[in-house]
Design a protein around this motif. Structure first.
Motif, mmCIF file in Angstrom:
data_model
loop_
_atom_site.group_PDB
_atom_site.id
_atom_site.type_symbol
_atom_site.label_atom_id
_atom_site.label_comp_id
_atom_site.label_asym_id
_atom_site.label_seq_id
_atom_site.Cartn_x
_atom_site.Cartn_y
_atom_site.Cartn_z
ATOM 1 N N LEU A 1 59.585 -101.972 63.052
ATOM 2 C CA LEU A 1 59.862 -101.237 64.282
ATOM 3 C C LEU A 1 61.072 -100.309 64.203
ATOM 4 O O LEU A 1 61.216 -99.429 65.053
ATOM 5 N N GLY B 1 67.933 -97.258 63.774
ATOM 6 C CA GLY B 1 66.999 -97.895 64.698
ATOM 7 C C GLY B 1 67.091 -99.402 64.724
ATOM 8 O O GLY B 1 66.639 -100.038 65.689
ATOM 9 N N GLN C 1 60.617 -96.133 64.160
ATOM 10 C CA GLN C 1 60.307 -95.491 65.441
ATOM 11 C C GLN C 1 61.461 -95.639 66.430
ATOM 12 O O GLN C 1 61.733 -94.735 67.226
ATOM 13 N N ARG D 1 62.899 -90.489 59.735
ATOM 14 C CA ARG D 1 61.498 -90.808 60.035
ATOM 15 C C ARG D 1 60.735 -91.310 58.810
ATOM 16 O O ARG D 1 59.881 -92.178 58.921
ATOM 17 N N GLU E 1 63.970 -92.958 65.710
ATOM 18 C CA GLU E 1 63.502 -91.666 66.228
ATOM 19 C C GLU E 1 63.745 -91.566 67.731
ATOM 20 O O GLU E 1 64.198 -90.534 68.233
ATOM 21 N N ARG E 2 63.444 -92.635 68.456
ATOM 22 C CA ARG E 2 63.636 -92.608 69.920
ATOM 23 C C ARG E 2 65.105 -92.417 70.271
ATOM 24 O O ARG E 2 65.437 -91.712 71.222
ATOM 25 N N TYR F 1 54.159 -94.383 58.484
ATOM 26 C CA TYR F 1 53.225 -93.279 58.706
ATOM 27 C C TYR F 1 52.296 -93.007 57.517
ATOM 28 O O TYR F 1 51.331 -92.271 57.653
ATOM 29 N N THR G 1 65.924 -88.498 69.056
ATOM 30 C CA THR G 1 65.133 -87.365 69.532
ATOM 31 C C THR G 1 65.711 -86.844 70.848
ATOM 32 O O THR G 1 65.983 -87.604 71.774
#
Length: 496
Positions: free
Chosen positions: A383, A364, A386, A406, A389-390, A419, A393
């Protein structure tokens, strides 16, 4: 429309459509599908969809979740897949009830749900969970077909290649009552024979009787061979090894992959009252063909996997060279995670997924740098999870490695980021990547002024934090790998 149909048990015939909310399966009353079976955990598994695909995920159940007789942690589903939970079989159907997947054919039953048929069904050994299913048509028995079916289940269900081969050889050796059984690999390019699996039958400890003359004949002809008494067989009666070793009854069959003899099955019996038969030869030859297809498939998958892994390694290296990540960090974390997963006894497929998740855990960062060229190190840190993940996914097949990406900055006590997930909610793959990542970062920057720190000091510090910030089982594996040297063998380069 995708739904789950219950095939066996008190709820047989009920159907549950897979909607936005996951279908939960377990023993408790609040489960979507309640199965009152002692082999089923209170919250056993869940079935859900992600985009156009549907998945089943085991929720750390005691006895496991099986898809087509193979134990899984998380698995994508296709039409016709059978899920075994406890003793209940559920089927995944991906279309409107009563219609085939292509929408062109309807399947109907006779009156009262009975099939009017003259079908002959092969009677084979089935798992206990399936033995009470209704038989369609007349059952017949065949020793060879039953054994071929049994060996097929072994090859499909055993993730460890060597264990699968050894078990298949044991089944064959017992079936034909041979004294000895061998599976020889033919090493390329030298052609050297290497015993891959060896089984001793009813006479353990007896002299090993392998005829190179017979093996060479099979390798050259690509044809299976049976001799009921090699000393009296005109093809081999002049062979010195056969005479000196008193080799009697032999079956040898080639395992051919891509026009090359990849392996050889070899069985010997020296019993006076028992010789190997033509029926035995047919069985061994059928299994050799089965092994040929299985090895060809496994070889293709392995080549594709290695090729993709090489491409990903190049991409990660390029990413780090451009400033997105510490140089060599991703590869080291992948290597550390792999040796720890091996030490913990994870299956080979799971080890590969752990290594891949570790390799891509910082992917990421490149997205953050592209989207926000002026981002500070703190913003990148906050950042990049996430963003990773984008990026991944929706990529088919990647969903099983996403937890390692994640959660790679989480901590067992919930103090990590972003998280703040606690250890109980983290899969094993994520817990391993967390420790591998923390270990490498501490080796690089855990010393005074953010400089390097000797690995033994890092191990000591992480060991003190085991059971608190880090999973204790993973920390134990890290310590063992440090002591036996495998951890340091995994590291291609030391921090400067």
């Amino acid at each position: 429309m995708a739904y789950i149909r219950i095939k066996t048990g008190p709820n047989k015939g009920r159907q549950f459509e897979i909607k936005d909310a996951p279908i939960t399966v377990g023993r408790e009353e609040n489960q979507t599908i309640q199965i009152l079976d002692q082999g089923v955990s209170r919250t056993h598994a869940e079935i859900f969809h992600m985009g156009e695909m549907c998945f089943v995920r085991d929720l750390n159940s005691t006895n496991g979740t099986f898809v087509n007789d193979v134990k899984v942690t998380e698995e994508s589903l296709k039409a016709g897949d059978e899920l075994l939970i406890g003793t209940t079989i559920l089927m995944f159907v991906d279309d409107a009830p009563g219609r085939a997947a292509n929408g062109d054919v309807e399947f109907v039953e006779g009156a009262g749900g009975r099939f009017e048929t003259t079908t002959v069904e092969l009677k084979v050994d089935q798992p206990a969970s399936k033995q009470q299913e209704r038989v369609i048509g007349k059952e017949i028995q065949s020793r060879n077909l039953t054994l071929i079916s049994q060996i097929g289940r072994v090859l499909r269900g055993e993730p460890d290649l060597d264990r699968a081969l050894n078990r298949a050889l044991e089944i064959l050796c017992a079936a034909i009552a041979a004294n000895q059984a061998y599976l020889f690999s033919v090493e390329a390019p030298t052609g050297t024979l290497v015993p891959r699996a060896v089984v001793e039958g009813e006479d353990p400890g007896s002299e090993k009787k392998v005829s190179r003359t017979i093996i060479n004949r099979v390798r050259e002809s690509f044809m299976p061979l049976l001799t009921t008494d090699a000393a009296l067989d005109g093809r081999f009666s002049l062979s010195e090894s056969i005479i000196l070793k008193k080799i009697k009854s032999v079956i040898c069959a080639p395992v051919v992959v891509e026009d090359r003899v990849e392996a050889l099955l070899y069985f010997h019996s020296n019993k006076v009252d028992h010789t190997l038969t033509v029926e035995d030869l047919e069985l061994v030859t059928s299994v050799a063909l089965q092994l040929s297809m299985w090895m060809a498939s496994a070889g293709s998958v392995d080549r594709v996997r290695k090729g993709l892994m090489g491409i990903l390694q190049c991409l990660v290296t390029g990413m780090e060279a451009s400033g997105a990540g510490e140089r060599g960090h991703a590869q080291r974390v992948s290597d550390y995670a792999g040796v720890m997963a091996t030490q913990m006894g994870l299956p080979p497929d799971e080890i590969r997924r752990v290594r891949l998740a570790a390799l891509l855990h910082n992917v990421g960062e490149i997205a953050v740098r592209v989207e926000r060229p002026q981002a500070t190190p703190e913003e990148i840190r906050d950042l990049h999870v996430q963003a990773g993940e984008r990026l991944l996914t929706g990529v088919e097949g990647v969903e099983r490695i996403l937890p390692g990406i994640r959660y790679h900055h989480e901590r067992a006590d919930g103090t990590g980021y972003p998280y703040r997930v606690k250890n109980a909610d983290l899969p094993a793959s994520a817990r391993i990547v967390i420790v591998a990542n923390a270990y490498d970062e501490a080796c690089l920057h855990g010393g005074p002024g953010g400089g390097p720190l000797p690995s033994k000091e890092v191990i000591k510090d992480l060991a003190q934090r085991g059971g608190k910030e880090f999973d204790q089982e993973v920390i134990n594996a890290l310590i063992v790998c440090h002591r036996n040297g495998s951890l340091h063998g995994a590291r291609p380069e030391e921090p400067e």
